[in-house]
Design an enzyme around this catalytic site. Sequence first.
Site, mmCIF file in Angstrom:
data_model
loop_
_atom_site.group_PDB
_atom_site.id
_atom_site.type_symbol
_atom_site.label_atom_id
_atom_site.label_comp_id
_atom_site.label_asym_id
_atom_site.label_seq_id
_atom_site.Cartn_x
_atom_site.Cartn_y
_atom_site.Cartn_z
ATOM 1 N N MET A 43 1.205 -1.360 0.201
ATOM 2 C CA MET A 43 0.152 -0.449 0.411
ATOM 3 C C MET A 43 0.670 1.496 0.183
ATOM 4 S SD MET A 43 -2.813 0.670 -0.526
ATOM 5 C CE MET A 43 -4.345 -0.526 -0.846
ATOM 6 N N CYS A 44 1.807 1.520 0.955
ATOM 7 C CA CYS A 44 2.914 3.296 0.740
ATOM 8 C C CYS A 44 3.573 3.275 -0.639
ATOM 9 C CB CYS A 44 4.081 2.591 1.585
ATOM 10 S SG CYS A 44 4.858 0.847 1.592
ATOM 11 N N THR A 45 3.730 1.822 -1.530
ATOM 12 C CA THR A 45 4.127 2.175 -3.166
ATOM 13 C C THR A 45 2.956 2.850 -3.400
ATOM 14 O OG1 THR A 45 5.356 0.300 -2.590
ATOM 15 C CG2 THR A 45 4.812 1.010 -5.107
#
Lengths: 480, 500
Positions: free
Chosen positions: B234-236
């Site tokens: 998700m952070c990507t």
Amino acid sequence: MDAQTESKLWGDHGQEALENAHICLINATATGTEILKNLVLPGIGAFTIVDGHTVTGEDVGNKAQAATELLQELNSDVSGNFVEESPDKLLDNDPEFFHRFTIVIGVQLPESTCLRLGSVLWNASVPFLVCKTYGLLGYMRLVVQEHTVIESHPDNALEDLRLDQPFAEFQNHVKSYDLDSMDKKDHSHTPWIIIVAKYLEKWFSEHNCRLPKNYKEKEAFRQFIREGILKNENGVPEDEENFEEAIKNVNTALNLTKIPSTVEDLFNSEQCNSITSQSPSFWVMLRAVKEFVHNEGNGSLPVRGTIPDMIADSQKFINLQNVYREKALQDAAAVSKHVECLLQSVGKVCKNASFLRVVRCRSLAEEYSVDSVNKDEITSCMDNPDSEMVFYLMLRAVDRFYQQHSRYPGVYNYQVEEDISKLKLSVNSLLQEYSFNNFCHYVLGSAAQEAIKIISHQFVPFNNTFIYNAMSQTSATLQL
Amino acid sequence: LLFSLFREKKRRRVVELTEKMVVDGGNGSTCEWDGRWNHIKKFLERSGPFTHPDFEPSTESLQLMLETCKILVIGAGGLGCELLKDLALSGFRNLHVVDMDTIDISNLNRQFLFRSKDVGRPKADVAADFINSRIPGCRAVPHFKKIQDFDETFYRQFHIIVCGLDSIVARRWLNGVLSLLVYEDGVLDPRSIIPVIDGGTEGFKGNARVILPGMTACIDCTLELYPPQINFPMCTIASMPRLPEHCVEFVRVLLWPKEKPFGGKESLFCLFICVCVCVCVCVCVCVCVCVCVCVCLCECGLDDVILDGDDPAHIQWVYQKSLERAAEFNITGVTYRLTQGVVKRIIPAVASTNAVIAAACATEVFKIATSAYTPLNNYMVFNDVDGLYTYTFEAERKENCSACSQIPLDLHFSSSSKLQEVLDYLTESASLQMKSPAVTATVEGKNKTLYLQSVASIEQRTRPNLSKTLKELGLTDGQELAVADVTTPQTMLFRLCFTS
């Protein structure tokens, strides 16, 4: 017809090659039409069925005309034709009939027809795929003098990172990073390639410019990188995934950049070294790449220009990716200076330089002739009692039987007993001819895929005999 | 032993049928012709060095196979179409096919039983119609259903089941059902075993395997063989995209639910209809009914519109927004086709790989049905990227497999571990790979749901349990936990073992 999903595998140019292809199928048996179905569905341009047989009870539903119509139903963009003539007759009256095809697929052809057709197609440089099924055995033989492949799409190819011999632009880019003075966020989002490059520089200065070579040194190098992970106020290492990636990739990252032996062989081949106005473009481009290697490349192939995805912030990743991309473009431009051909093709060749392949199959005449039969391959396989080579010999013996008796063995129940001994004689005569002193519908989707590989010049076809044993669900590829 | 039991079952069935035929007065079939089955007869009427040791050639075998063998084909897509064709052409007449999908235009370049006029119709129906009309004597029965719509009684009626599924979750579910069938009061009953032949393909790679649930390796026994699905972190997606795919995922997962580009219009439309209907109803019927209808219609009108990969307008919107996202980060490579590929999770499919794997599977069905040859033992992989490569091996069964053995698995945790840790283990363990497990246990004599994700109200109520320790939840050493999940048809029992 939406050919979208296949295009993802072989690209628009591959799809175009398929749509321009005209395939000839000889004998519209169940096997033959199955192969053709698997070619019509992805979208070949045209096919022609050649079949001189009359309809028998077993093959109802496979009559050449009905087959053509049914196949055309599968894909309205394909144009289908049929010729109600035996291939032998065509070879007698009009052998050049076969010159127009992109590939000829022959199903259940007797040995003599195979040899005759094989020689016509060999001289006309038309690829020939021979297919036979017998009980639960499948057999395929590819006959093509020279088939070049630029886009072989290898599985699990190693990356081309040049960490062992970094080019100038990459070195400059690495210099722009100072790991020791970065804040935590930047430190944790620096691409692992940069990290390995930085630590390699330090290692070089302490180890006399030598790369870590054996397991012990590589382990020390990994530890060296691990010590670079930031620690919090209590001395506990932080969670830096990019460093973990660097450590994990040390093994492959330190591989020496070198030219694959398959490509070296191509460089040393005659076609590459004597380029004429008749040379196909593959060889012209290959020659240009060779010139590059000896000049601008300093002994290495053009840079591929791609890097794998990795933990990094967008900007750092894109910047690094661009360094490789621009170098690749630069190298491609240098190659194109050595070439007078299509710029587009050149781009493909550079990116795929390590993966260029040429497949050369022996002609059928060479396989069958007593003088040039591949005895070594046959005898070494026969040492293993489970080898599929037994089936190859059996199939050849069946062909012999047909030559002598004008029918296949055991078609009717009453013939079985007698035919068993006659077949044994065929096997023996075959073995004797080759002087061996020591003394056995399904799956032809593969045939269609091999034909697609030939037409699209992508992915590597088999060389040159494939035997499938449905009884044990095993297979073997033999070079005969 | 297994196959002689199998043949015994068939023999009894033939006797039944023969009696029935005498009563009905003949087989009634006029679609035979001389020589139609010559090829197949040769396999079944002659012995040879490669036949099964127990095989006895006979002229009865053919009749037996054609009339009595009941085969279930699961899936009528790329593999399913090929399977149906292969089985029907081999002579099987009693075929059932299950598929929950309808035909899409992108299916037509592989699933050759369908034509463009069939787009929108159920795959199972069209496939069965095609086979029945082109192959005289074949009686294929379609089921436009999910496999989960049936229970064991449905599956029990088949001699052999062949799968051409496109999801591992579905395979595991079916695997679970068939494993249930073979146990009678915890004891394995070999006569209840239904052989399963499972085929899978992806691009140029494929595999075929033979499973005898309870006796040989099942899907769950070899779960580690299936590579984990790649999902971008998700952070990507949210803050650090690097690839064009990351940009598309951002739009699909984060932007679409936020902006609801097609949501607004649709709910207005629904509301309008609501009002019209309400007015009509009010005039004809009593007031209370009218109010109920109003409420129902209003609720459905307020649903968000889900992103539809087959709707060009939706894909166009996602594509434009992905381009904007990519431009922000200087990422190149976002195309319409890439966008559609990511949204629909398109796995490239090739007609010939499906043909190969289906043929291998159909060959196994033939071998098992006729006992003419030894079946595949038990797993074959195929790859034709470089030449042609096959590899055959015997996958090993796990003695304590959670699906095909009846042995409850132990869960080792300390009493101060949080419930979340247990759930993480159930989803992340390579041998379990559950999707969204629901856990219940008997606490102080009462059945208590510890955590359940699929019903929003229960999820909210049980969410605080995730951060409680096992001790706090009242669980004791040695007690049973019952876990339900989409990957298994029946609740799985685990035994909780506290570590010190």
